[in-house]
Design an enzyme around this catalytic site. Structure first.
Site, PDB file in Angstrom:
ATOM      1  N   LEU A   1       9.252   3.853   9.309  1.00 22.46           N
ATOM      2  CA  LEU A   1       8.174   4.760   9.692  1.00 22.46           C
ATOM      3  C   LEU A   1       7.285   4.976   8.477  1.00 22.46           C
ATOM      4  O   LEU A   1       7.759   5.393   7.418  1.00 22.46           O
ATOM      5  CB  LEU A   1       8.757   6.097  10.182  1.00 22.46           C
ATOM      6  CG  LEU A   1       7.783   7.271  10.349  1.00 22.46           C
ATOM      7  CD1 LEU A   1       6.705   6.945  11.385  1.00 22.46           C
ATOM      8  CD2 LEU A   1       8.550   8.537  10.752  1.00 22.46           C
TER       9      LEU A   1
ATOM     10  N   GLY B   1      -0.184   7.245   7.291  1.00 27.33           N
ATOM     11  CA  GLY B   1      -1.423   6.916   6.612  1.00 27.33           C
ATOM     12  C   GLY B   1      -1.730   5.439   6.583  1.00 27.33           C
ATOM     13  O   GLY B   1      -1.954   4.858   5.519  1.00 27.33           O
TER      14      GLY B   1
ATOM     15  N   SER C   1      -4.223   3.725   8.507  1.00 29.54           N
ATOM     16  CA  SER C   1      -5.492   3.268   9.088  1.00 29.54           C
ATOM     17  C   SER C   1      -6.300   2.416   8.125  1.00 29.54           C
ATOM     18  O   SER C   1      -7.181   1.664   8.551  1.00 29.54           O
ATOM     19  CB  SER C   1      -6.337   4.466   9.552  1.00 29.54           C
ATOM     20  OG  SER C   1      -6.690   5.287   8.450  1.00 29.54           O
TER      21      SER C   1
ATOM     22  N   GLY D   1      -6.479   0.960   3.566  1.00 25.14           N
ATOM     23  CA  GLY D   1      -5.919   0.969   2.222  1.00 25.14           C
ATOM     24  C   GLY D   1      -4.516   0.419   2.120  1.00 25.14           C
ATOM     25  O   GLY D   1      -4.074  -0.414   2.917  1.00 25.14           O
TER      26      GLY D   1
ATOM     27  N   GLY E   1      -1.665   1.743   2.678  1.00 23.40           N
ATOM     28  CA  GLY E   1      -0.773   2.030   3.797  1.00 23.40           C
ATOM     29  C   GLY E   1      -0.868   0.968   4.873  1.00 23.40           C
ATOM     30  O   GLY E   1       0.146   0.542   5.450  1.00 23.40           O
TER      31      GLY E   1
ATOM     32  N   TYR F   1      -4.807  18.699  -6.652  1.00 22.22           N
ATOM     33  CA  TYR F   1      -4.209  17.413  -6.302  1.00 22.22           C
ATOM     34  C   TYR F   1      -2.979  17.130  -7.155  1.00 22.22           C
ATOM     35  O   TYR F   1      -1.895  16.837  -6.626  1.00 22.22           O
ATOM     36  CB  TYR F   1      -5.253  16.307  -6.468  1.00 22.22           C
ATOM     37  CG  TYR F   1      -4.725  14.915  -6.211  1.00 22.22           C
ATOM     38  CD1 TYR F   1      -4.508  14.475  -4.913  1.00 22.22           C
ATOM     39  CD2 TYR F   1      -4.470  14.039  -7.255  1.00 22.22           C
ATOM     40  CE1 TYR F   1      -4.033  13.189  -4.663  1.00 22.22           C
ATOM     41  CE2 TYR F   1      -4.004  12.752  -7.019  1.00 22.22           C
ATOM     42  CZ  TYR F   1      -3.780  12.334  -5.730  1.00 22.22           C
ATOM     43  OH  TYR F   1      -3.305  11.067  -5.494  1.00 22.22           O
TER      44      TYR F   1
END
Length: 273
Positions: A6, A9, A11, A13, A15, A151
């Site tokens: 699993l 993120g 969609s 790059g 990931g 961040y």
């Protein structure tokens, strides 16, 4: 038997490429994203690689939806062997410029979301005495950087959480680790939240943005970073902390051997000079 992986993120790059590479290596990959209407690039890459993915919608900050998804995957596949917490969001701004809501949003995405998903998959992994939980943090999880207060704070937090968890989880056959990329050429930069009122910080922020723009111009490709994530997720020589490139290893090393804080200070000070 194929591992069930699993990953969040996916969609775009690294990931996206990590999901495709894991599938190419024989994993059954569940690739999640907030909006599955944005899955075209992922599905095209999977098709070109000759693999299939199970694409699911997941907003990682929606903990109830995350819980239902994990239940659905266990019902469908019987287990989750690998969790890769990859979804993340950036934020540029120093303390005065940040609202508490902005700071909370960084904690929600970069800290609490990985913590929640890890908690959800842990019981099954512990019972089977098998599993791997990886969180894609950043070199910003080891080196505090100017104008990255919220961040880096969230990334430091998730690294501390996972390092503490790792010591206990390993007694039950569950490996927990963090993956630290440096700059990766992706849509991450365009998604970074920036302050609208720079005020007294204008000169320093301009210098930081100029330096960061240069860093991303020479960034690791998302394909390379995705492959590195897949390597770490499937390696037999597992370690808690891994980086996705030699540049990331050098960057993280500045802080990890910095007992009095001076190495990081000297490293980052020129960024805003």
């Amino acid at each position: 038997m194929s591992d069930i992986a699993l990953i969040t993120g996916t969609s775009s790059g690294m990931g996206l490429f990590a999901a495709v590479e894991l599938a190419r290596r024989g994993c059954q990959v569940v690739a999640t994203m907030r909006d599955t209407s944005r899955a075209t690039e992922l599905l095209d890459a999977a098709s070109q690689a000759g693999v299939e993915l199970d694409v699911r919608a997941l907003d990682v900050v929606d903990h109830d939806t995350a819980s239902r998804l994990v239940d659905e995957l266990i019902a469908a596949y019987g287990r989750i062997d690998i969790l890769i917490n990859n979804a993340g969001q950036g934020c540029v701004g120093t303390a005065e410029q940040l609202s508490l809501a902005q700071i909370q949003a960084q904690l929600d995405v970069n800290f609490l979301a990985p913590v929640n998903l890890s908690k959800l998959v842990l019981p099954g992994m512990r019972e089977r005495r098998h599993g791997r939980i990886l969180t894609v943090t950043s070199v910003g999880g080891t080196v505090g950087q100017p104008f990255a207060d919220a961040y880096c704070g969230a990334k430091f937090a998730v690294e501390g959480f996972m390092q503490s968890l790792a010591a206990v989880a390993e007694h039950f056959g569950v490996q927990v680790g963090v993956i630290e990329p440096a700059a990766v050429a992706s849509q991450f930069v365009s998604n970074v939240e920036r302050p609208s009122d720079v005020g007294a910080y204008a000169r320093l922020l301009d210098a930081y943005v100029a330096r960061t723009t240069g860093a991303f111009a020479n960034a690791q490709t998302p394909e390379s970073a995705g492959k590195a994530i897949a390597d770490i997720a499937t390696t037999h020589d597992f370690t808690f902390r891994s980086q996705t490139s030699e540049a990331a290893t050098a960057f993280a090393g500045v802080s990890l051997a910095d007992l009095d804080g001076s190495r990081v200070r000297n490293f980052t000070a020129p960024w805003i000079a």
